[in-house]
Scaffold this motif. Structure first.
Motif, PDB file in Angstrom:
ATOM      1  N   PHE A  26       1.255  -4.148  -3.615  1.00  0.00           N
ATOM      2  CA  PHE A  26       1.606  -2.924  -2.909  1.00  0.00           C
ATOM      3  C   PHE A  26       3.016  -3.060  -2.345  1.00  0.00           C
ATOM      4  CE2 PHE A  26      -3.028  -3.288  -2.688  1.00  0.00           C
ATOM      5  CZ  PHE A  26      -3.364  -2.118  -3.347  1.00  0.00           C
ATOM      6  N   ARG A  27       3.791  -1.987  -2.425  1.00  0.00           N
ATOM      7  CA  ARG A  27       5.167  -1.999  -1.918  1.00  0.00           C
ATOM      8  C   ARG A  27       5.138  -2.158  -0.404  1.00  0.00           C
ATOM      9  NH1 ARG A  27       8.380   3.214  -0.975  1.00  0.00           N
ATOM     10  NH2 ARG A  27      10.262   2.438  -0.003  1.00  0.00           N
ATOM     11  N   GLY A  28       5.881  -3.120   0.072  1.00  0.00           N
ATOM     12  CA  GLY A  28       6.037  -3.297   1.512  1.00  0.00           C
ATOM     13  C   GLY A  28       7.111  -2.353   2.022  1.00  0.00           C
ATOM     14  N   CYS A  29       7.944  -2.833   2.894  1.00  0.00           N
ATOM     15  CA  CYS A  29       9.025  -2.033   3.462  1.00  0.00           C
ATOM     16  C   CYS A  29      10.355  -2.473   2.857  1.00  0.00           C
ATOM     17  CB  CYS A  29       9.063  -2.202   4.974  1.00  0.00           C
ATOM     18  SG  CYS A  29       7.543  -1.667   5.787  1.00  0.00           S
ATOM     19  N   ASP A  30      11.230  -1.499   2.635  1.00  0.00           N
ATOM     20  CA  ASP A  30      12.582  -1.783   2.158  1.00  0.00           C
ATOM     21  C   ASP A  30      13.533  -0.849   2.895  1.00  0.00           C
ATOM     22  OD1 ASP A  30      12.415   0.727   0.799  1.00  0.00           O
ATOM     23  OD2 ASP A  30      11.754  -0.238  -1.047  1.00  0.00           O
ATOM     24  N   GLY A  31      14.739  -0.734   2.429  1.00  0.00           N
ATOM     25  CA  GLY A  31      15.741   0.087   3.091  1.00  0.00           C
ATOM     26  C   GLY A  31      15.407   1.570   3.157  1.00  0.00           C
ATOM     27  N   PHE A  32      14.410   2.004   2.413  1.00  0.00           N
ATOM     28  CA  PHE A  32      14.036   3.421   2.388  1.00  0.00           C
ATOM     29  C   PHE A  32      12.692   3.693   3.049  1.00  0.00           C
ATOM     30  CE2 PHE A  32      17.309   3.138  -0.741  1.00  0.00           C
ATOM     31  CZ  PHE A  32      17.995   4.332  -0.621  1.00  0.00           C
ATOM     32  N   GLY A  33      12.104   2.679   3.658  1.00  0.00           N
ATOM     33  CA  GLY A  33      10.825   2.878   4.334  1.00  0.00           C
ATOM     34  C   GLY A  33       9.751   1.985   3.757  1.00  0.00           C
ATOM     35  N   CYS A  34       8.520   2.309   4.104  1.00  0.00           N
ATOM     36  CA  CYS A  34       7.362   1.500   3.702  1.00  0.00           C
ATOM     37  C   CYS A  34       6.498   2.276   2.718  1.00  0.00           C
ATOM     38  CB  CYS A  34       6.539   1.118   4.928  1.00  0.00           C
ATOM     39  SG  CYS A  34       7.485   0.188   6.158  1.00  0.00           S
ATOM     40  N   GLY A  35       5.842   1.540   1.835  1.00  0.00           N
ATOM     41  CA  GLY A  35       5.048   2.166   0.786  1.00  0.00           C
ATOM     42  C   GLY A  35       3.575   2.289   1.089  1.00  0.00           C
ATOM     43  N   SER A  36       3.163   2.015   2.301  1.00  0.00           N
ATOM     44  CA  SER A  36       1.747   2.069   2.651  1.00  0.00           C
ATOM     45  C   SER A  36       1.299   3.487   2.978  1.00  0.00           C
ATOM     46  CB  SER A  36       1.460   1.151   3.839  1.00  0.00           C
ATOM     47  OG  SER A  36       2.241   1.548   4.950  1.00  0.00           O
ATOM     48  N   PHE A  37       0.002   3.714   2.865  1.00  0.00           N
ATOM     49  CA  PHE A  37      -0.590   5.000   3.215  1.00  0.00           C
ATOM     50  C   PHE A  37      -0.356   5.262   4.704  1.00  0.00           C
ATOM     51  CE2 PHE A  37      -4.036   7.779   4.561  1.00  0.00           C
ATOM     52  CZ  PHE A  37      -4.021   8.748   3.575  1.00  0.00           C
ATOM     53  N   GLY A  38       0.099   6.455   5.033  1.00  0.00           N
ATOM     54  CA  GLY A  38       0.314   6.824   6.423  1.00  0.00           C
ATOM     55  C   GLY A  38       1.663   6.420   6.992  1.00  0.00           C
ATOM     56  N   ALA A  39       2.501   5.756   6.187  1.00  0.00           N
ATOM     57  CA  ALA A  39       3.830   5.348   6.671  1.00  0.00           C
ATOM     58  C   ALA A  39       4.647   6.586   7.035  1.00  0.00           C
ATOM     59  CB  ALA A  39       4.553   4.534   5.601  1.00  0.00           C
ATOM     60  N   SER A  40       5.489   6.458   8.023  1.00  0.00           N
ATOM     61  CA  SER A  40       6.311   7.566   8.489  1.00  0.00           C
ATOM     62  C   SER A  40       7.317   7.983   7.420  1.00  0.00           C
ATOM     63  CB  SER A  40       7.059   7.159   9.763  1.00  0.00           C
ATOM     64  OG  SER A  40       7.943   8.195  10.146  1.00  0.00           O
ATOM     65  N   ARG A  41       7.443   9.278   7.250  1.00  0.00           N
ATOM     66  CA  ARG A  41       8.450   9.880   6.371  1.00  0.00           C
ATOM     67  C   ARG A  41       9.203  10.944   7.169  1.00  0.00           C
ATOM     68  NH1 ARG A  41       7.473   6.130   3.720  1.00  0.00           N
ATOM     69  NH2 ARG A  41       7.032   5.958   1.508  1.00  0.00           N
TER      70      ARG A  41
ATOM     71  N   ILE B 285       3.136   1.247  -5.623  1.00  0.00           N
ATOM     72  CA  ILE B 285       2.822   0.019  -6.349  1.00  0.00           C
ATOM     73  C   ILE B 285       4.079  -0.416  -7.099  1.00  0.00           C
ATOM     74  CG2 ILE B 285       1.393  -0.943  -8.192  1.00  0.00           C
ATOM     75  CD1 ILE B 285      -0.720   1.243  -7.305  1.00  0.00           C
ATOM     76  N   PRO B 286       4.614  -1.600  -6.779  1.00  0.00           N
ATOM     77  CA  PRO B 286       5.842  -2.058  -7.442  1.00  0.00           C
ATOM     78  C   PRO B 286       5.680  -2.149  -8.960  1.00  0.00           C
ATOM     79  CG  PRO B 286       5.360  -3.430  -5.539  1.00  0.00           C
ATOM     80  CD  PRO B 286       4.154  -2.560  -5.774  1.00  0.00           C
TER      81      PRO B 286
ATOM     82  N   HIS C 237       8.947   1.469  -8.094  1.00  0.00           N
ATOM     83  CA  HIS C 237       7.499   1.609  -7.899  1.00  0.00           C
ATOM     84  C   HIS C 237       6.973   2.879  -8.546  1.00  0.00           C
ATOM     85  CE1 HIS C 237       9.228   4.032  -4.612  1.00  0.00           C
ATOM     86  NE2 HIS C 237       8.123   4.765  -4.711  1.00  0.00           N
ATOM     87  N   ILE C 238       5.653   2.951  -8.630  1.00  0.00           N
ATOM     88  CA  ILE C 238       4.969   4.213  -8.902  1.00  0.00           C
ATOM     89  C   ILE C 238       4.260   4.595  -7.611  1.00  0.00           C
ATOM     90  CG2 ILE C 238       4.717   4.003 -11.406  1.00  0.00           C
ATOM     91  CD1 ILE C 238       1.879   2.899 -10.926  1.00  0.00           C
ATOM     92  N   HIS C 239       3.997   5.871  -7.460  1.00  0.00           N
ATOM     93  CA  HIS C 239       3.352   6.403  -6.264  1.00  0.00           C
ATOM     94  C   HIS C 239       1.996   6.974  -6.663  1.00  0.00           C
ATOM     95  CE1 HIS C 239       2.987   8.709  -2.494  1.00  0.00           C
ATOM     96  NE2 HIS C 239       2.541   9.693  -3.270  1.00  0.00           N
ATOM     97  N   LEU C 240       0.949   6.594  -5.942  1.00  0.00           N
ATOM     98  CA  LEU C 240      -0.412   7.060  -6.228  1.00  0.00           C
ATOM     99  C   LEU C 240      -0.957   7.846  -5.053  1.00  0.00           C
ATOM    100  CD1 LEU C 240      -3.158   6.946  -7.856  1.00  0.00           C
ATOM    101  CD2 LEU C 240      -3.650   4.898  -6.500  1.00  0.00           C
ATOM    102  N   GLU C 241      -1.422   9.073  -5.325  1.00  0.00           N
ATOM    103  CA  GLU C 241      -2.137   9.889  -4.331  1.00  0.00           C
ATOM    104  C   GLU C 241      -3.541  10.148  -4.854  1.00  0.00           C
ATOM    105  OE1 GLU C 241      -0.108  13.558  -3.427  1.00  0.00           O
ATOM    106  OE2 GLU C 241       1.701  12.497  -2.799  1.00  0.00           O
TER     107      GLU C 241
END
Length: 158
Positions: free
Chosen positions: A34-49, A59-60, A138-142
């Protein structure tokens, strides 16, 4: 006779345990993480946007990597994550329980196709080309419940 009955009972219990602990989703890529945090934010569910929250998980991937279907179902459409940049595409797959959208991929199956869980369905695009090397590719899954459309936190489905 008692030993045979006990062994049969243990075998049935073990089989039930193994079947009941099977996860709902297949991995989307080999060696999935699972993508952690990088310069553009975090890849977890519920992360702030900013004024909203991330409604999926990232998912990387590596550009061109094979993407597999997390569920068995029907390919219903090919949505776009950005209305102003149609280079990036997605896929939607539905069954009676789940509706999944996966973004930043190039589909290799047509709309209307019936796909099986774990079947190759796409290749990963290069999202870093849009955002630069500061973003993990990464790919993004919803995931949503098909009957209600309610968003589901998908991390524990794997």
């Amino acid at each position: 006779m008692k030993t045979k009955t006990i062994l049969i009972s243990l075998g049935v219990a073990t089989a039930f345990f193994l079947l009941s602990t099977k996860k709902a989703f297949a991995n989307l890529v080999h060696n999935q993480g699972f993508r952690g945090c990088d310069g553009f934010g975090c890849g977890s569910f519920g992360a702030s946007r900013g004024d909203r929250v991330h409604q999926g998980i990232d998912i990387p991937t590596v550009k061109g990597e094979t993407i597999f279907s997390p569920i068995s179902g029907t390919v219903t459409r090919f949505p776009f994550p950005y209305g102003d940049d149609l280079r990036y595409t997605g896929i939607e797959i539905k069954n009676e329980i789940y509706s999944v959208k996966i973004f930043y991929l190039k589909a290799t199956v047509p709309a209307g196709a019936i796909v099986k869980q774990g079947q190759a369905i796409a290749t990963a695009q290069d999202i870093a080309a849009k955002y630069g090397s500061g973003m993990t590719n990464h790919i993004h899954l919803e995931v949503r419940q098909t009957p209600t459309g309610q968003i589901i936190e998908p991390t524990n489905l794997f």
